[in-house]
Enzyme design. Structure first.
Site, PDB file in Angstrom:
ATOM      1  CG  ASP A  36       7.301  -0.835   2.175  1.00  0.00           C
ATOM      2  OD1 ASP A  36       7.106  -1.171   3.352  1.00  0.00           O
ATOM      3  OD2 ASP A  36       8.094  -1.439   1.434  1.00  0.00           O
ATOM      4  CG  ASP A  37       5.757  -2.314  -1.648  1.00  0.00           C
ATOM      5  OD1 ASP A  37       5.696  -1.229  -2.248  1.00  0.00           O
ATOM      6  OD2 ASP A  37       6.782  -3.005  -1.609  1.00  0.00           O
ATOM      7  CB  ILE A  38      -0.037  -1.724   2.435  1.00  0.00           C
ATOM      8  CG1 ILE A  38       0.222  -0.296   2.944  1.00  0.00           C
ATOM      9  CG2 ILE A  38       0.952  -2.703   3.045  1.00  0.00           C
ATOM     10  CD1 ILE A  38      -0.017  -0.121   4.438  1.00  0.00           C
TER      11      ILE A  38
END
Length: 896
Positions: free
Chosen positions: A307-309
Site C-alpha cells: 500500500d501507499d506506493i
C-alpha cells in the site's frame, strides 16, 4: 508456549478451504445456540452482574449456584492449554480462594471443583445439562457453572483459553472466599476466523512495553491476531533488506512469545514496495532471508503490504521489460513476487499460515486492470487485505464485502482504519466501532483494526472492535462502549463517570460523525428548558474528569497517552462553565457581572487551545476537544452578551463542506489571517461558505481571502457572493473567477443577516478561507485623544466589538476628550461604556450631544458604566478625561 501452528492459523486455513466466493458458511447446526438464547445482550444479565465481553452466542441462566470455597481443586485434561489453566487459577484466587490446587480428580468434602477439558469436563457439562464443545467451530467453547462445580471445554486450545477468559469475567474480585456465583451455561464461538489489530499507522511507533500490554489486552478480549506493521519502523520499509540488530530481534522474539502465550497470532508485515524489484532473484532472496530470521524466533504468519506506493513508476528497468506498464502490469508484477514467496518460503515451512498482502488499490471495489491482474494471477491461498470503500470507510456492508471478494478473487481480511488517528493527530478517537453491518464478519476471513498512535487510549475503541468481530449479531455500539468504559475504569463508578465524560468529548470520527453526543444533548436541553444548574453539573463533571482520571485510573498508559487532551478538556470545561455563568448573568440583567465574565473568556479560550501533542518529528500539534460543541457554546454565549448590549458581534461561520483535520470553519471569522478554514474535499457546484451576522443589519464591504502559503491553489475558482435576510431567498452581490482575494461593496442601503460565497462550478482543489468579513455599518467614528498606543486604534472603542479595545499611548491630560459620533443621530435611552477590569472610577465625565449641545450625564464608575441618556436623538458621546496616572482604555461605547 506454542512453537507449532497456532489455533488462529489453523482456523484461517480451515476458513480458506471452505470459504465460497459468496462468503463463509455459518457455524454447523450441531454447534447452534440453545433455543431462545441467541443474541444474549438481555439473556446474560440474569446470570452475571457485569457484561461479558465479547458477548457470547448463548448464555443460559440456571436456578442453582456455586460458592468459592477456601480451597478449590482444578482437574485438568492431559493436554489442557497451560495459559488457559493459568487464567483459571488466577481468576479463582482473585475471587477469594485461599488455595488453588491441581489434582487428577475431585477431592470431595464440599470443595469447589473446576474441570478444564478432558473427560471430567465432558461429564460435568452433561451432568449440568450443558452441551460440550463437539460440533463447535474452531476456537469455540462450552462453559457451565452450577451444583457446586464448574466445567470448561474448548474445541481446541484457543477455545479453552477463551472459556477461561469468560470464567474470569463471571467470577468476582474478592479478598476472602464465600462468593456465590449464579448458575450459568455458556456456549460460544467466533463470527469470523481472524480478529485483531494491525499496528499499521504512520507516526511514533508503539513502545515495546505498550505492545506487550496490548497483547495481554487482545488475549483477554478473544482477539487472535496482531500484525506488526508500523510504518516508521525502518526495517519494515526503507531498510527492509537489512537484518534486525540483535537487540531489536530479541524484542520481537519477546513479543512473539507473549503473543503465543495469549493465543494471538503474531503477523510480521514487511513492506518492500518503495524499492523492491519484483523480477529480481536477489530481492526475493532478501525477502525470504528476512522472513527466515523471523521464522527462527517463532513467527508463523507473514504479510507483504504493498500500500501507499506508486505502481506506475518501476523501481528497476527490469520490471518494465518483464511486465510492461500500467496498473495491469503492476498487478502482474506483484503477483509474480508474491507467488514465488508463497512457493519458495510459505509452502516450504510446514505450519506457516497462508501469506497475506495489502494491494496498492486497497480502498474500493471498482474493477480495474490492476485488480483483474491480481485476481487472475495471484496464488488463491494468499489473503487480500482491504479497507472498505474508502481509505477510512464510514460504513461497511455485506454487499461491499461480497463485491470485494469477487473483484479481488481472494478471501478478504479487512484492514479497518479505525480508530487510527495518524491523519488527525490533533484528535483522540474514543468512540465505538460503528457503521459495520451485521452479517459482515461471516463474509470475511477476518477483521483487523488499525489503532491510534496512542496505544492505551486505543483500548476503548478496540474493546468494541473485539465485541463486533466475535459476535456481530448481538453487537450494540453504545452498550459495548459503555462496557469498555466500565472495564477500563476497573468497576469504579466515579472513575467510569469521569472516563465517559472525557471519552464523549473525543467521540467524533468518520464512523461516529456526531461530536460529544452526550454533552451536545445536554447543551440542547439547556437551550430548551434553561436549566443552568443541570448543565453546570454536566460541565463540572467534564472539567473535573481529568483530575479524577489522573488520580484513579489504573491504566497509567491511558493517562500518559491522553495528557494534552486531559489538560485541554479541563481548560475547555472551565471556559464553558464561565460562558454558562455569562448566559445566566445576561438573562438576569446583571450587566457588571456579565461584562466581568465576558472579559475572562478570551484568555480561557486561548488557554484551552494552547495544549499540544508533539509528534515524532518534534512538530507541536494543537489538540482539539469537543470541537464544534464546547467552542460553539462559548461563542454563542459571547454572542448572547453582544445581543444584550445591542451589538451584532462577530459573525458565525458555516459550510456544507467537510473539514480537514482541525481547520474549523470558525477560523475564517477569528480575525487572524494566519489561521484558516480548510475543507476536507473539493467543492462541487453549489458548495458554500457562509456568515451568519446574527441579526439583520446594513452591509459594509465584503472581503473573502482564500488560499494560503503552501496551498495557493485552494480557493474557489468560480463563484458568487450572495446575501439573504431569511436564509431562503438569496440575492447576488458579485460574481468572481480565478481570484483568491475577493472584495465587494454592496449598494448603499443593502441590509441582510446572511452572506455566503457559493461555488458555481465543481473543481478538483480543496478550499482554504483565511478570513471572510463584512464591514459593520453603523460603527461610530472615534476622534480625540490621547492618541492610541502602537497596535491599537481609536476606532476600536466604537467598532461594535467589545473584544477589541482602544489603549492610549499615555495618560490623559486634563480636559482631553475621546469623542464618538454615530453614523446618524440615534434615539437612545442609555450610554454604556465598557472598560477592562480594574479600570478606575471617576476617570472621565460622560457627555452626550443632543440638539447640537453637549450635556453631562455622569461619571465613569469602573469597568462597566451605564448612564441614562435622557431620551431623544443622540448625535455623539464624549469622554472628558480627568487628570490621573492611569492610561485610558476603552473596549466599547454603546448607545442604546
Amino acid at each position: 508456549m506454542h512453537r507449532t501452528r497456532t489455533a488462529a492459523a489453523t482456523a484461517l486455513a480451515t476458513a480458506l478451504a471452505v470459504l465460497p466466493l459468496t462468503g463463509m458458511a455459518g457455524p454447523p447446526g450441531a454447534g447452534g445456540p440453545t433455543s431462545g438464547h441467541h443474541g444474549p445482550r438481555d439473556s446474560h444479565k440474569a446470570a452475571v452482574s457485569r457484561p461479558l465481553s465479547p458477548v457470547p452466542r448463548s448464555v443460559r441462566s440456571r436456578s442453582d449456584q456455586v460458592t468459592v470455597t477456601p480451597s478449590v481443586t482444578v482437574v485438568a485434561g492431559p493436554d489442557t492449554d497451560r495459559p488457559a489453566l493459568a487464567v483459571v487459577e488466577k481468576a479463582l484466587a482473585d475471587a477469594g480462594a485461599a488455595r488453588v490446587v491441581r489434582a487428577g480428580r475431585a477431592p470431595g468434602g464440599g470443595q469447589l471443583t473446576v474441570y478444564v477439558d478432558g473427560a471430567g469436563a465432558a461429564r460435568t457439562l452433561r451432568a449440568l445439562g450443558a452441551r460440550g464443545s463437539d460440533g463447535l467451530p474452531a476456537e469455540g467453547y462450552a462453559l457451565a457453572v452450577g451444583a457446586g462445580r464448574i466445567a470448561l471445554s474448548g474445541k481446541d486450545a484457543t477455545g479453552t483459553y477463551y472459556a477461561a477468559q469468560t470464567l474470569r469475567q463471571l467470577l468476582p474480585h474478592r479478598a476472602r472466599p464465600g462468593a456465590r456465583i449464579p448458575g450459568t451455561a455458556v456456549r460460544d464461538w467466533p463470527a469470523t476466523p481472524l480478529r485483531g489489530v494491525i499496528e499499521g499507522f504512520y507516526g511514533t511507533p508503539w513502545s515495546h512495553a505498550a505492545r506487550l500490554d496490548q497483547l495481554d489486552f487482545y488475549g483477554a478480549h478473544k482477539m487472535n491476531l496482531y500484525a506488526y506493521s508500523p510504518k516508521d519502523d525502518p526495517y519494515l520499509r526503507a531498510k527492509w533488506r537489512d537484518p534486525y540488530p540483535a537487540d531489536r530481534l530479541a524484542q520481537l522474539k519477546e513479543l512473539v512469545d507473549r503473543a503465543h502465550q495469549r493465543h494471538v497470532e503474531f503477523t510480521y508485515a514487511l513492506s518492500p514496495g518503495l524499492s523492491v524489484c519484483y523480477s529480481s532473484d536477489a530481492d526475493l532472496k532478501a525477502l525470504t532471508a528476512k522472513f527466515e530470521t523471523l521464522w527462527d524466533i517463532g513467527v508463523r504468519t507473514f504479510a507483504v503490504p504493498l500500500d501507499d506506493i506508486s505502481y506506475t513508476d518501476w523501481n528497476c528497468a527490469a520490471d518494465k521489460d518483464a511486465f510492461g506498464t500500467g496498473g495491469g502490469a503492476a498487478g502482474a508484477a506483484q503477483a509474480h513476487l508474491l507467488n514465488r514467496l508463497q512457493r519458495e518460503f510459505i509452502a516450504g515451512h510446514p505450519g506457516a499460515a497462508p501469506l497475506q498482502m495489502v494491494p496498492t488499490e486497497y480502498y474500493d471495489v471498482k474493477p480495474s486492470p490492476y485488480k483483474e491482474a491480481l485476481a487472475a494471477r495471484l496464488d488463491k491461498d494468499v489473503l487480500v487485505e482491504w479497507t472498505g470503500v474508502g481509505v477510512i470507510a464510514p460504513t461497511m456492508t455485506v454487499a461491499q464485502a461480497r463485491r470485494a471478494r469477487e473483484v479481488f478473487g481472494h478471501p478478504i481480511l479487512t484492514w479497518d482504519n479505525y480508530p487510527v488517528n495518524d491523519y488527525v493527530t490533533s484528535r483522540l478517537l474514543l468512540g465505538p466501532f460503528n457503521g459495520r453491518e451485521k452479517g459482515l464478519p461471516e463474509q470475511l476471513a477476518g477483521i483487523t483494526a488499525n489503532p491510534m498512535i496512542q496505544p492505551a487510549a486505543s483500548k476503548l475503541a478496540l474493546y468494541t472492535v473485539a465485541d463486533y468481530a466475535w459476535n456481530d449479531a448481538a453487537y450494540d455500539a453504545r452498550a459495548s462502549w459503555t462496557a469498555a468504559i466500565g472495564e477500563l475504569a476497573g468497576g469504579d463508578a466515579r472513575t467510569a463517570r469521569a472516563l465517559r465524560a472525557f471519552a464523549d468529548a473525543q467521540y467524533a470520527s468518520s464512523l461516529n460523525p456526531r461530536q460529544a453526543p452526550e454533552l451536545s444533548a445536554a447543551i440542547e436541553r439547556f437551550g430548551g428548558d434553561g436549566d443552568a444548574r443541570r448543565l453546570d453539573g454536566v460541565l463540572r463533571s467534564l472539567q473535573e474528569a481529568p483530575a479524577v482520571l489522573r488520580e484513579r485510573l489504573a491504566d497509567r498508559g491511558f493517562v500518559q497517552d491522553s495528557g494534552p487532551w486531559l489538560d485541554a478538556t479541563r481548560a475547555w470545561g472551565t471556559a464553558a462553565r464561565t460562558a454558562l455563568r455569562l448566559v445566566e448573568a445576561v438573562r438576569a440583567g446583571d450587566g457588571p457581572t456579565a461584562w466581568q465574565l465576558r472579559q475572562r473568556i478570551p484568555e480561557l479560550v486561548r488557554t484551552a487551545r494552547s495544549f499540544v501533542y508533539v509528534d515524532m518529528a518534534g512538530k507541536r500539534v494543537p489538540v482539539v476537544v469537543a470541537d464544534g460543541v464546547l467552542d460553539t457554546f462559548v461563542e454563542d454565549a459571547v454572542a448572547a452578551h453582544d445581543a444584550s448590549l445591542g451589538l451584532a458581534g462577530r459573525p458565525k461561520g458555516a459550510t456544507d463542506l467537510p473539514v480537514h483535520q482541525d481547520n474549523a470553519v470558525s477560523r475564517m471569522t477569528d480575525g487572524d489571517d494566519a489561521t484558516c478554514f480548510w475543507s476536507g474535499a473539493a467543492p462541487g457546484a453549489g458548495s458554500f461558505v457562509e456568515l451568519d451576522l446574527r441579526a439583520e443589519r446594513p452591509l459594509g464591504a465584503v472581503r473573502l481571502a482564500m488560499g494560503k502559503s503552501g496551498s495557493p491553489d485552494d480557493y474557489l475558482r468560480h463563484g458568487v457572493l450572495e446575501y439573504s435576510s431569511d436564509h431562503e431567498n438569496w440575492h447576488p452581490l458579485a460574481a468572481f473567477d480565478q481570484r483568491a482575494e475577493v472584495r465587494a461593496e454592496p449598494p448603499a442601503g443593502t441590509s441582510a443577516r446572511y452572506v455566503r460565497a457559493r461555488a458555481t462550478r465543481a473543481q478538483d482543489t480543496w478550499l482554504v478561507v483565511r478570513e471572510f468579513t463584512v464591514a459593520g455599518a453603523g460603527a461610530a467614528a472615534v476622534a480625540g485623544g490621547p492618541p492610541a498606543a502602537p497596535g491599537s486604534a481609536l476606532r476600536s472603542a466604537g467598532d461594535g466589538d467589545p473584544a477589541t479595545a482602544y489603549r492610549a499611548a499615555r495618560a490623559a491630560q486634563p480636559g482631553e476628550a475621546l469623542e464618538f459620533t454615530p453614523d446618524a443621530p440615534r434615539a437612545a435611552r442609555s450610554v454604556t461604556v465598557l472598560r477592562p477590569q480594574g479600570a478606575p472610577a471617576g476617570a472621565a465625565d460622560v457627555e452626550v450631544r443632543t440638539g447640537g449641545a453637549w450635556r453631562g450625564i455622569g461619571t465613569l464608575s469602573g469597568a462597566w458604566t451605564r448612564l441614562g441618556a435622557g431620551g431623544g436623538a443622540v448625535g455623539g458621546v464624549r469622554l472628558v478625561w480627568r487628570a490621573g496616572p492611569a492610561t485610558p482604555e476603552v473596549n466599547e461605547v454603546i448607545l442604546r
